[in-house]
Motif scaffolding. Structure first.
Motif, PDB file in Angstrom:
ATOM      1  N   PRO A 345       0.840  -1.140   0.073  1.00 19.81           N
ATOM      2  CA  PRO A 345      -0.183   0.091   0.000  1.00 19.81           C
ATOM      3  C   PRO A 345       0.858   1.374   0.052  1.00 19.81           C
ATOM      4  O   PRO A 345       0.268   2.355  -0.274  1.00 19.81           O
ATOM      5  N   ALA A 346       2.093   1.299   0.400  1.00 21.25           N
ATOM      6  CA  ALA A 346       3.098   2.273   0.427  1.00 21.25           C
ATOM      7  C   ALA A 346       3.452   2.791  -0.779  1.00 21.25           C
ATOM      8  O   ALA A 346       3.772   4.025  -1.165  1.00 21.25           O
ATOM      9  N   ASP A 347       3.340   1.884  -1.781  1.00 21.98           N
ATOM     10  CA  ASP A 347       3.562   2.023  -3.089  1.00 21.98           C
ATOM     11  C   ASP A 347       2.237   2.669  -3.800  1.00 21.98           C
ATOM     12  O   ASP A 347       1.789   1.713  -4.427  1.00 21.98           O
ATOM     13  N   THR A 348       1.815   3.793  -3.558  1.00 20.72           N
ATOM     14  CA  THR A 348       0.750   4.276  -4.048  1.00 20.72           C
ATOM     15  C   THR A 348       0.612   4.389  -5.617  1.00 20.72           C
ATOM     16  O   THR A 348      -0.525   4.210  -6.185  1.00 20.72           O
TER      17      THR A 348
END
Length: 396
Positions: A345-348
């Protein structure tokens, strides 16, 4: 041919070569009309418009699948929308292969090849053992696109893929058909307030037009008499071609499972009194409209699937009805949220588009409820995880 007789102002005109292809197909259909006495049942017109060799929509060279009308495509399917669709579908495919002890997969109407490439890679990632992935597709242009897509996206598995020109008499493995049934020719019927008429096609004033004739066949009248029209005008379709296709596939299936994913309803919803205009729809440059005579051979013509008839056709062959549910429930049961969670999720830049696509696949307002999954099997002792909850077979 007078294209202005049917072209809405909001739809772009095709280029000269595409228009020439359409005009050649029109000439062929007109010749068949003359031979038939000036009237063709709509299913024959639809068959020619979609599948006439070299000229029909699916057998010709026009681009069909894509995200936008300006890329020359006409509509988008779930595999084009998100690779997570294929990755999730591969899970029940792998489960069915293992449960049936089979090692082959067959896909009908493989589009651009994205579903095949995605399923191939996902099966490999799941450790599923399989020997071949066969594709049945009438379009030479699409076959070439499929080959290019698979070689680029699944290079180590491309050698397992083959294209079939004819069906085997017997097949053991898993069959996949995503948005195949809706492209089968349908017959059209109209109720005029007092009697049922079959809607056919004539050539009138320089263009194709509808023309209705009285229904006389007892089998047609038996089905139509069950429809609640409330005495009002009513138009609907029957699905002999899709039912015949289902019987063929389920007869061919000696062991394994067959999954069909498409939009539609059970019979009691399909022939509802409020569905008085039927479900026939055309797609051209990502715009939906109701004129099947616009640029024959250059636009898609579809109808929603009547799933009760599909279920009856499969079961008539002796196959088991493995399950019937919404696309949303099928994908959730099969673990699409787990597949999504594999993206950080941090890799938007990756996660947000993937999550938005999954929302479209699952949402009741998008594809989640309108699209259904129906499956048949032979030699499977139990159901699959994808049908473990929310099975609607009882509604058929």
């Amino acid at each position: 041919m007078n294209p202005k007789a049917h072209q809405p102002d909001s739809l772009p005109a095709p280029g000269p070569s595409a228009l020439a292809q359409s005009e050649a197909l029109v000439a062929q259909i007109r010749a068949e009309l003359d031979t038939a006495g000036g009237w063709l049942p709509f299913d024959r017109y639809m068959e020619r418009a979609l599948y006439a060799p070299g000229l029909g929509y699916y057998s010709g060279g026009a681009r069909k699948f894509g995200l936008r009308g300006d890329d020359g495509s006409d509509f988008v399917t779930a595999p084009e929308l998100s690779p997570l669709f294929a990755a999730t579908l591969a899970r029940p495919v792998a489960e069915a292969l293992q449960a049936s002890g089979t090692r082959d997969v067959m896909e009908f109407g493989a589009g651009t090849g994205k579903l095949a490439a995605g399923v191939l890679n996902a099966l490999d990632g799941l450790g599923a053992e399989f020997d071949s992935y066969s594709i049945v597709d009438l379009s030479g242009e699409l076959r070439e696109r499929q080959r290019e897509t698979i070689e680029a996206a699944a290079p180590t598995l491309a050698a397992k893929v083959r294209w079939l020109d004819a069906l085997p008499e017997r097949f053991e493995g898993v069959v996949i058909g995503n948005e195949v049934l809706d492209a089968m020719p349908v017959r059209l019927f109209a109720f005029n307030g007092g009697a049922w008429l079959e809607r056919g096609v004539v050539w009138r004033n320089g263009a194709f037009a509808f023309d209705d004739r009285p229904v006389s066949a007892a089998a047609d009248l038996a089905l139509l008499s069950e429809i609640e029209t409330a005495g009002e005008a009513y138009v609907t379709e029957t699905h002999e071609a899709a039912s015949a296709f289902t019987r063929t596939i389920c007869t061919m299936l000696a062991r394994g499972a067959a999954f069909f994913i498409d939009y539609g309803f059970p019979r009691h919803e399909y022939y509802h009194a409020q569905r008085a205009q039927g479900t026939l729809m055309c797609h051209y440059r990502h715009r939906a409209h109701g004129d099947p005579f616009l640029y024959p051979g250059l636009q898609d013509i579809t109808a929603h699937v009547e799933f009760t008839g599909i279920a009856e056709a499969g079961v008539e062959t002796g196959a088991d009805l493995l399950g019937f549910t919404s696309q949303a429930r099928f994908l959730l049961n099969a673990g699409i949220t787990d597949v999504l969670s594999e993206i950080d999720p941090a890799d938007t830049a990756r996660y947000l588009p993937a999550a938005n696509a999954v929302q479209k696949l699952l949402s009741e307002a998008e594809m989640g409820e309108l699209f259904k999954v129906i499956a048949f099997s032979r030699g499977l002792d139990d159901t699959l995880q994808a049908f473990s909850s929310g099975d609607r077979s009882h509604t058929l």
